[in-house]
Design a protein around this motif. Structure first.
Motif, PDB file in Angstrom:
ATOM      1  N   LYS A 399      40.039  32.660  61.684  1.00 11.01           N
ATOM      2  CA  LYS A 399      39.174  33.393  60.760  1.00 11.01           C
ATOM      3  C   LYS A 399      39.966  33.921  59.566  1.00 11.01           C
ATOM      4  O   LYS A 399      39.497  33.905  58.426  1.00 11.01           O
ATOM      5  CB  LYS A 399      38.505  34.564  61.487  1.00 11.01           C
ATOM      6  CG  LYS A 399      37.395  34.158  62.435  1.00 11.01           C
ATOM      7  CD  LYS A 399      36.811  35.388  63.130  1.00 11.01           C
ATOM      8  CE  LYS A 399      35.709  34.998  64.121  1.00 11.01           C
ATOM      9  NZ  LYS A 399      35.167  36.189  64.811  1.00 11.01           N
ATOM     10  N   PHE A 402      40.703  31.085  57.137  1.00  7.94           N
ATOM     11  CA  PHE A 402      39.505  30.763  56.352  1.00  7.94           C
ATOM     12  C   PHE A 402      39.230  31.845  55.301  1.00  7.94           C
ATOM     13  O   PHE A 402      38.868  31.548  54.152  1.00  7.94           O
ATOM     14  CB  PHE A 402      38.280  30.610  57.262  1.00  7.94           C
ATOM     15  CG  PHE A 402      38.245  29.304  58.009  1.00  7.94           C
ATOM     16  CD1 PHE A 402      38.755  28.149  57.451  1.00  7.94           C
ATOM     17  CD2 PHE A 402      37.683  29.237  59.266  1.00  7.94           C
ATOM     18  CE1 PHE A 402      38.712  26.949  58.124  1.00  7.94           C
ATOM     19  CE2 PHE A 402      37.641  28.036  59.957  1.00  7.94           C
ATOM     20  CZ  PHE A 402      38.159  26.877  59.381  1.00  7.94           C
ATOM     21  N   TYR A 403      39.420  33.110  55.698  1.00  7.51           N
ATOM     22  CA  TYR A 403      39.183  34.235  54.773  1.00  7.51           C
ATOM     23  C   TYR A 403      40.146  34.167  53.589  1.00  7.51           C
ATOM     24  O   TYR A 403      39.748  34.361  52.431  1.00  7.51           O
ATOM     25  CB  TYR A 403      39.345  35.559  55.519  1.00  7.51           C
ATOM     26  CG  TYR A 403      39.213  36.773  54.619  1.00  7.51           C
ATOM     27  CD1 TYR A 403      37.958  37.204  54.184  1.00  7.51           C
ATOM     28  CD2 TYR A 403      40.352  37.469  54.196  1.00  7.51           C
ATOM     29  CE1 TYR A 403      37.836  38.308  53.355  1.00  7.51           C
ATOM     30  CE2 TYR A 403      40.248  38.568  53.376  1.00  7.51           C
ATOM     31  CZ  TYR A 403      38.970  38.987  52.944  1.00  7.51           C
ATOM     32  OH  TYR A 403      38.858  40.068  52.118  1.00  7.51           O
ATOM     33  N   GLN A 404      41.410  33.870  53.886  1.00 13.31           N
ATOM     34  CA  GLN A 404      42.422  33.781  52.835  1.00 13.31           C
ATOM     35  C   GLN A 404      42.118  32.637  51.873  1.00 13.31           C
ATOM     36  O   GLN A 404      42.311  32.754  50.658  1.00 13.31           O
ATOM     37  CB  GLN A 404      43.815  33.601  53.447  1.00 13.31           C
ATOM     38  CG  GLN A 404      44.337  34.863  54.128  1.00 13.31           C
ATOM     39  CD  GLN A 404      45.623  34.626  54.883  1.00 13.31           C
ATOM     40  OE1 GLN A 404      45.997  33.483  55.167  1.00 13.31           O
ATOM     41  NE2 GLN A 404      46.306  35.712  55.241  1.00 13.31           N
ATOM     42  N   LYS A 405      41.640  31.510  52.425  1.00 14.12           N
ATOM     43  CA  LYS A 405      41.284  30.364  51.585  1.00 14.12           C
ATOM     44  C   LYS A 405      40.104  30.699  50.677  1.00 14.12           C
ATOM     45  O   LYS A 405      40.091  30.366  49.487  1.00 14.12           O
ATOM     46  CB  LYS A 405      40.939  29.157  52.472  1.00 14.12           C
ATOM     47  CG  LYS A 405      42.145  28.472  53.086  1.00 14.12           C
ATOM     48  CD  LYS A 405      41.718  27.247  53.896  1.00 14.12           C
ATOM     49  CE  LYS A 405      42.931  26.527  54.465  1.00 14.12           C
ATOM     50  NZ  LYS A 405      42.519  25.335  55.262  1.00 14.12           N
ATOM     51  N   GLU A 406      39.094  31.371  51.269  1.00 13.37           N
ATOM     52  CA  GLU A 406      37.910  31.753  50.473  1.00 13.37           C
ATOM     53  C   GLU A 406      38.272  32.756  49.384  1.00 13.37           C
ATOM     54  O   GLU A 406      37.778  32.674  48.247  1.00 13.37           O
ATOM     55  CB  GLU A 406      36.849  32.340  51.410  1.00 13.37           C
ATOM     56  CG  GLU A 406      36.196  31.305  52.327  1.00 13.37           C
ATOM     57  CD  GLU A 406      35.305  31.951  53.374  1.00 13.37           C
ATOM     58  OE1 GLU A 406      35.183  33.197  53.369  1.00 13.37           O
ATOM     59  OE2 GLU A 406      34.739  31.212  54.208  1.00 13.37           O
ATOM     60  N   GLU A 407      39.134  33.716  49.722  1.00 12.40           N
ATOM     61  CA  GLU A 407      39.556  34.735  48.763  1.00 12.40           C
ATOM     62  C   GLU A 407      40.333  34.099  47.601  1.00 12.40           C
ATOM     63  O   GLU A 407      40.147  34.447  46.433  1.00 12.40           O
ATOM     64  CB  GLU A 407      40.432  35.779  49.468  1.00 12.40           C
ATOM     65  CG  GLU A 407      40.688  37.018  48.632  1.00 12.40           C
ATOM     66  CD  GLU A 407      41.466  38.063  49.394  1.00 12.40           C
ATOM     67  OE1 GLU A 407      42.529  37.706  49.960  1.00 12.40           O
ATOM     68  OE2 GLU A 407      41.015  39.224  49.452  1.00 12.40           O
ATOM     69  N   LYS A 408      41.194  33.154  47.952  1.00 11.51           N
ATOM     70  CA  LYS A 408      41.980  32.453  46.944  1.00 11.51           C
ATOM     71  C   LYS A 408      41.076  31.652  46.011  1.00 11.51           C
ATOM     72  O   LYS A 408      41.280  31.614  44.792  1.00 11.51           O
ATOM     73  CB  LYS A 408      42.988  31.537  47.638  1.00 11.51           C
ATOM     74  CG  LYS A 408      43.991  30.908  46.703  1.00 11.51           C
ATOM     75  CD  LYS A 408      45.020  30.086  47.486  1.00 11.51           C
ATOM     76  CE  LYS A 408      46.041  29.474  46.547  1.00 11.51           C
ATOM     77  NZ  LYS A 408      47.036  28.658  47.315  1.00 11.51           N
ATOM     78  N   SER A 409      40.056  31.018  46.613  1.00 12.52           N
ATOM     79  CA  SER A 409      39.103  30.219  45.839  1.00 12.52           C
ATOM     80  C   SER A 409      38.307  31.093  44.882  1.00 12.52           C
ATOM     81  O   SER A 409      38.067  30.726  43.727  1.00 12.52           O
ATOM     82  CB  SER A 409      38.163  29.475  46.788  1.00 12.52           C
ATOM     83  OG  SER A 409      37.202  28.737  46.085  1.00 12.52           O
ATOM     84  N   GLU A 410      37.876  32.272  45.350  1.00 12.37           N
ATOM     85  CA  GLU A 410      37.111  33.197  44.517  1.00 12.37           C
ATOM     86  C   GLU A 410      37.953  33.697  43.336  1.00 12.37           C
ATOM     87  O   GLU A 410      37.464  33.818  42.208  1.00 12.37           O
ATOM     88  CB  GLU A 410      36.626  34.387  45.359  1.00 12.37           C
ATOM     89  CG  GLU A 410      35.487  34.058  46.314  1.00 12.37           C
ATOM     90  CD  GLU A 410      34.233  33.628  45.575  1.00 12.37           C
ATOM     91  OE1 GLU A 410      33.955  34.181  44.477  1.00 12.37           O
ATOM     92  OE2 GLU A 410      33.546  32.729  46.093  1.00 12.37           O
ATOM     93  N   LYS A 411      39.232  33.994  43.600  1.00 14.44           N
ATOM     94  CA  LYS A 411      40.121  34.464  42.536  1.00 14.44           C
ATOM     95  C   LYS A 411      40.293  33.400  41.470  1.00 14.44           C
ATOM     96  O   LYS A 411      40.334  33.678  40.278  1.00 14.44           O
ATOM     97  CB  LYS A 411      41.487  34.837  43.134  1.00 14.44           C
ATOM     98  CG  LYS A 411      41.498  36.150  43.865  1.00 14.44           C
ATOM     99  CD  LYS A 411      42.891  36.457  44.399  1.00 14.44           C
ATOM    100  CE  LYS A 411      42.904  37.792  45.151  1.00 14.44           C
ATOM    101  NZ  LYS A 411      44.262  38.088  45.691  1.00 14.44           N
ATOM    102  N   LYS A 413      38.137  30.988  40.747  1.00 15.04           N
ATOM    103  CA  LYS A 413      36.879  30.868  40.003  1.00 15.04           C
ATOM    104  C   LYS A 413      36.771  31.961  38.945  1.00 15.04           C
ATOM    105  O   LYS A 413      36.351  31.712  37.801  1.00 15.04           O
ATOM    106  CB  LYS A 413      35.688  30.946  40.963  1.00 15.04           C
ATOM    107  CG  LYS A 413      35.501  29.692  41.803  1.00 15.04           C
ATOM    108  CD  LYS A 413      34.319  29.864  42.743  1.00 15.04           C
ATOM    109  CE  LYS A 413      34.133  28.636  43.620  1.00 15.04           C
ATOM    110  NZ  LYS A 413      33.016  28.818  44.586  1.00 15.04           N
TER     111      LYS A 413
END
Length: 418
Positions: A399, A402-411, A413
């Motif tokens: 988890k 996945f959270y770190q990947k999503e956070e990185k993706s949001e940054k 964007k």
């Protein structure tokens, strides 16, 4: 299934007489297996047609000899028909016996089984454990009772053991003997060893197990969790016998050794490993595989505690291990005193080592398998149940990834939008 038979007459020149006559032989091939029988007739080599497998010409001598060979050929097919009508298997051996009027020596199941058990009994303590012998003794007892129940006989020709026999035997074990799946499968596995002996000796031509399939149901193996193990370690026993049994049990919890392997340990099994620390070097009695285990502090403390015990001094053993029966009896009392709501047996210590002590603390399954002395890692997977806590821990890590990947993706964007 019908046997494939081919018949051939030939002049055996290698056995020519001093007068030059050669014997005529009958060669019968049954499903690839050859037998040869003398026709008791002789001929000059130049009179024999190798291509036609008959005597050349149309003389009275030729007609008489060829007619005789035809009669022999007919007898082969008559013998085949009689064997089939008698409900027996057509083979090179049975066909030859029928033609020559000799009786094939029957090999009966029970004497072969008993001979196996007698040999095993003499090797108990050397190659086999006493418990293994006990299982085969029980298996032969069940076999005798099955023969009486199903056929009302005390023994059976091994050639009559087929796929149907195995299915009926399994049905008997499950119904009349109330065996659960794994017990029934285990007895059929023991019985299979006797069949393999018959096949290896050439007493059986076909393996009745060829299309027979059975499977062990996976059993949920009990083990002590971390809380139960701590409770057991911290319990203050006033009774010396209970204290001793608890300590020996804990020793196996921290080494993974089975009862018999713990019982036979001596000081000679303790040596320095490659890392310079103390290891146990031993061979498992059950599988004859090596089991090399680094000594954890808890196990080493127990060895030191009983170093001067009178039993150890008198026998040379590493620990004063009681009989397996007594150990298990005392362990049930210990479980009650420690509020462990499990049927505590000595083998649970081995399961505990595989799960709570090693796998749940990050030791690889390959290392655990090697320490347990397993031939295959698949065996270790049955012992080593991944604890719920370990599963939860692994999923939390996932988890987080996945959270770190999503956070990185949001940054990324947000940075692009600016």
């Amino acid at each position: 299934m019908n046997a494939k038979i081919s018949i051939l007459f030939y002049a055996k020149r290698a056995k020519a007489s001093t007068s030059g006559l050669v014997p005529i032989y009958l060669r019968i091939t049954v499903d690839g297996t050859r037998i040869e029988i003398s026709s008791k007739r002789f001929i000059m080599p130049e009179k024999w047609s190798q291509k036609q497998c008959r005597m050349k010409g149309n003389s009275e001598e030729a007609r008489a000899l060829n007619a005789y060979l035809d009669i022999l050929k007919g007898k082969v097919y008559d013998a085949q028909r009689e064997i089939v009508q008698g409900g027996n298997l057509v083979s090179a051996e049975t066909l030859k016996s029928k033609l020559l009027g000799t009786e094939i020596k029957k090999r009966m199941l029970i004497p072969i089984f008993q001979d196996h058990n007698n040999r095993m009994e003499k090797l108990v303590g050397k190659e086999f454990a006493k418990g293994t012998l006990g299982r085969y003794q029980t298996c032969i007892s069940h076999t005798k009772e099955f023969l009486k129940w199903k056929f009302n006989i005390s023994d059976i020709d091994i050639k009559k053991i087929d796929y149907a026999f195995l299915n009926d035997f399994e049905f008997y074990l499950r119904t009349e003997k109330s065996c659960n799946n794994n017990s029934a499968v285990k007895y059929l596995k023991n019985f299979g060893k006797i069949i393999r002996i018959c096949l290896a000796n050439g007493w059986l031509e076909k393996d009745p197990y060829l299309n027979y399939h059975s499977k062990f149901n996976e059993v949920s193996r009990a083990f002590l969790n971390e809380k139960e193990l701590e409770s057991l370690m911290n319990k203050d026993f006033k009774n010396e016998r209970l204290l001793l049994v608890r300590d020996i049990f804990l020793f196996s919890c921290f080494t993974g050794l089975a009862y018999i392997d713990t019982q036979k340990l001596t000081q000679d099994n303790i040596n320095l490993g490659l890392d310079g620390n103390k290891w146990i070097f031993t061979t498992r009695q059950k599988t004859k595989t090596t089991s090399n285990i680094p000594l954890l502090r808890q196990a080493e403390d127990i060895i030191q505690k009983y170093k001067e015990h009178k039993t150890c001094l008198n026998t040379g053993k590493l620990l004063p291990v009681l009989s397996n029966q007594k150990m298990n009896a005392y362990l049930k009392e210990i479980a009650d005193l420690c509020d462990i709501n499990k049927d505590l047996t000595y083998h649970i210590a081995r399961h505990t080592f595989a799960t709570t002590v090693t796998l749940s603390n990050g030791v690889s399954i390959e290392s655990v398998s090697k320490m347990l002395g397993h031939k295959s890692i698949k065996t270790t997977q049955h012992y080593a149940k991944i604890l719920d806590a370990k599963v939860s821990e692994d999923m939390q890590k996932l988890k987080k990834i996945f959270y770190q990947k999503e956070e990185k993706s949001e940054k990324l964007k947000r940075k692009i939008s600016l």
